[in-house]
Design a protein around this motif. Sequence first.
Motif, mmCIF file in Angstrom:
data_model
loop_
_atom_site.group_PDB
_atom_site.id
_atom_site.type_symbol
_atom_site.label_atom_id
_atom_site.label_comp_id
_atom_site.label_asym_id
_atom_site.label_seq_id
_atom_site.Cartn_x
_atom_site.Cartn_y
_atom_site.Cartn_z
ATOM 1 N N PRO A 164 -12.145 9.963 12.342
ATOM 2 C CA PRO A 164 -12.741 10.557 11.148
ATOM 3 C C PRO A 164 -12.088 9.958 9.893
ATOM 4 O O PRO A 164 -11.013 9.364 9.972
ATOM 5 C CB PRO A 164 -12.348 12.036 11.279
ATOM 6 C CG PRO A 164 -11.013 11.987 11.960
ATOM 7 C CD PRO A 164 -11.039 10.773 12.870
ATOM 8 N N GLN A 165 -12.748 10.150 8.759
ATOM 9 C CA GLN A 165 -12.129 9.734 7.488
ATOM 10 C C GLN A 165 -11.002 10.700 7.144
ATOM 11 O O GLN A 165 -10.009 10.324 6.544
ATOM 12 C CB GLN A 165 -13.171 9.780 6.360
ATOM 13 C CG GLN A 165 -14.333 8.827 6.548
ATOM 14 C CD GLN A 165 -13.992 7.430 6.058
ATOM 15 O OE1 GLN A 165 -12.926 7.202 5.513
ATOM 16 N NE2 GLN A 165 -14.904 6.496 6.261
ATOM 17 N N GLY A 186 -9.229 7.202 9.288
ATOM 18 C CA GLY A 186 -9.530 6.168 8.292
ATOM 19 C C GLY A 186 -10.893 5.544 8.490
ATOM 20 O O GLY A 186 -11.664 5.957 9.360
ATOM 21 N N GLY A 187 -11.165 4.539 7.686
ATOM 22 C CA GLY A 187 -12.493 3.910 7.649
ATOM 23 C C GLY A 187 -12.719 2.921 8.782
ATOM 24 O O GLY A 187 -11.883 2.774 9.673
ATOM 25 N N ALA A 189 -12.845 -0.461 9.396
ATOM 26 C CA ALA A 189 -12.165 -1.670 9.824
ATOM 27 C C ALA A 189 -10.826 -1.366 10.482
ATOM 28 O O ALA A 189 -10.445 -2.009 11.453
ATOM 29 C CB ALA A 189 -11.959 -2.576 8.626
ATOM 30 N N ARG A 190 -10.135 -0.372 9.988
ATOM 31 C CA ARG A 190 -8.762 -0.183 10.420
ATOM 32 C C ARG A 190 -8.377 1.259 10.152
ATOM 33 O O ARG A 190 -8.715 1.833 9.128
ATOM 34 C CB ARG A 190 -7.906 -1.102 9.550
ATOM 35 C CG ARG A 190 -6.549 -1.427 10.042
ATOM 36 C CD ARG A 190 -5.945 -2.327 8.985
ATOM 37 N NE ARG A 190 -4.623 -1.832 8.642
ATOM 38 C CZ ARG A 190 -3.509 -2.371 9.122
ATOM 39 N NH1 ARG A 190 -3.557 -3.403 9.923
ATOM 40 N NH2 ARG A 190 -2.340 -1.892 8.785
ATOM 41 N N GLN A 191 -7.686 1.826 11.095
ATOM 42 C CA GLN A 191 -7.244 3.211 10.893
ATOM 43 C C GLN A 191 -5.767 3.316 11.248
ATOM 44 O O GLN A 191 -5.209 2.418 11.853
ATOM 45 C CB GLN A 191 -8.035 4.166 11.805
ATOM 46 C CG GLN A 191 -9.529 4.066 11.668
ATOM 47 C CD GLN A 191 -10.178 3.514 12.926
ATOM 48 O OE1 GLN A 191 -9.601 3.531 13.997
ATOM 49 N NE2 GLN A 191 -11.383 3.008 12.778
ATOM 50 N N GLU A 192 -5.177 4.447 10.887
ATOM 51 C CA GLU A 192 -3.807 4.677 11.342
ATOM 52 C C GLU A 192 -3.803 5.804 12.371
ATOM 53 O O GLU A 192 -4.521 6.788 12.235
ATOM 54 C CB GLU A 192 -2.850 4.951 10.191
ATOM 55 C CG GLU A 192 -3.228 6.058 9.279
ATOM 56 C CD GLU A 192 -2.267 6.137 8.078
ATOM 57 O OE1 GLU A 192 -2.085 7.253 7.578
ATOM 58 O OE2 GLU A 192 -1.699 5.104 7.685
ATOM 59 N N LEU A 193 -3.003 5.592 13.404
ATOM 60 C CA LEU A 193 -2.882 6.597 14.454
ATOM 61 C C LEU A 193 -1.842 7.612 14.000
ATOM 62 O O LEU A 193 -0.698 7.258 13.725
ATOM 63 C CB LEU A 193 -2.452 5.915 15.752
ATOM 64 C CG LEU A 193 -2.474 6.764 17.013
ATOM 65 C CD1 LEU A 193 -3.885 7.291 17.304
ATOM 66 C CD2 LEU A 193 -1.970 5.961 18.207
ATOM 67 N N ARG A 212 -7.809 0.564 15.959
ATOM 68 C CA ARG A 212 -9.215 0.400 15.629
ATOM 69 C C ARG A 212 -10.059 1.173 16.646
ATOM 70 O O ARG A 212 -10.094 0.815 17.822
ATOM 71 C CB ARG A 212 -9.557 -1.079 15.681
ATOM 72 C CG ARG A 212 -10.924 -1.358 15.154
ATOM 73 C CD ARG A 212 -11.223 -2.818 15.283
ATOM 74 N NE ARG A 212 -11.154 -3.475 14.001
ATOM 75 C CZ ARG A 212 -11.331 -4.766 13.837
ATOM 76 N NH1 ARG A 212 -11.515 -5.540 14.879
ATOM 77 N NH2 ARG A 212 -11.302 -5.291 12.642
ATOM 78 N N PHE A 213 -10.677 2.251 16.170
ATOM 79 C CA PHE A 213 -11.542 3.080 17.015
ATOM 80 C C PHE A 213 -12.943 3.112 16.421
ATOM 81 O O PHE A 213 -13.127 2.821 15.240
ATOM 82 C CB PHE A 213 -11.011 4.519 17.062
ATOM 83 C CG PHE A 213 -9.897 4.742 18.042
ATOM 84 C CD1 PHE A 213 -10.161 5.215 19.312
ATOM 85 C CD2 PHE A 213 -8.583 4.483 17.682
ATOM 86 C CE1 PHE A 213 -9.136 5.425 20.221
ATOM 87 C CE2 PHE A 213 -7.546 4.697 18.595
ATOM 88 C CZ PHE A 213 -7.833 5.168 19.865
#
Length: 223
Positions: A164-165, A186-187, A189-193, A212-213
């Motif tokens: 989710p954002q 996050g968005g 292209a790339r997110q943080e776990l 990346r999910f």
Amino acid sequence: MQNKINLNGIGMTSRRTRERLLGRLMDQGIQSMEVLDVIRSTPRHIFLDEALSHRAYEDVALPIGFNQTISQPYVVAKMTEALLRSGPLEKVLEIGTGCGYQTAVIAQLAKSVYTIERIRPLMERAKKNLKLLGLRNIDFMHGDGSGGWEKYGPYDAILTTAAPQQIPGNLLMQLADGGRLIIPVGGDARQELQLITREGGEFHTTILEAVRFVPLLVGSLQH
Ligand code: SAH
């Protein structure tokens, strides 16, 4: 706690290919022997279409149809290890069943698993796969998991395999005291776990790494 899977009748790829994957996970810092053992004994090839099953023990995400993917083994190991390390895994909620690979891994380490998927045919496929493995401690729901699954909460652990954002408040509210939520945020292209731990009314966040999910989407789909 270990719920053993039943491998009767499941074709196995070569031991060497699987051991290579385990070596890769260890090289990348996965240390929990429990998690490594479960990944070793979980046949990832049954979760893939036949055309892709020869790549099942590569450490990569692969397509499963409907624009979705089976998670990368390293990420499954990392998320599972983080949850296991931080407390008990009696009751676990998973958002984003997909074809059920992460579900199979966590179900061997938890007492009960509740899992929600918004695309019905994927949920049906996951049910079939997990039944084939003889895992019986899993309840499935078709729908939008961003509201959690209040009926069975609170949960010791919630893991979300779509990003989710922003973290849905319902998931935080369904954590038990001492419970942990692991979620990519996050968005596109790339997110943080993120690993979030609840202590009474407080939530503590640890950022684990970049991942990346697929996105966490609203609503559910019948087909
Ligand atoms: N856990 C899977 C990864 C599946 S990919 C594995 O181990 O391989 C993420 C899944 O989340 C997709 O199947 C997608 O349909 C699902 N998803 C996305 N948004 C969702 C939502 N709001 N509720 C439930 N499932 C969702």
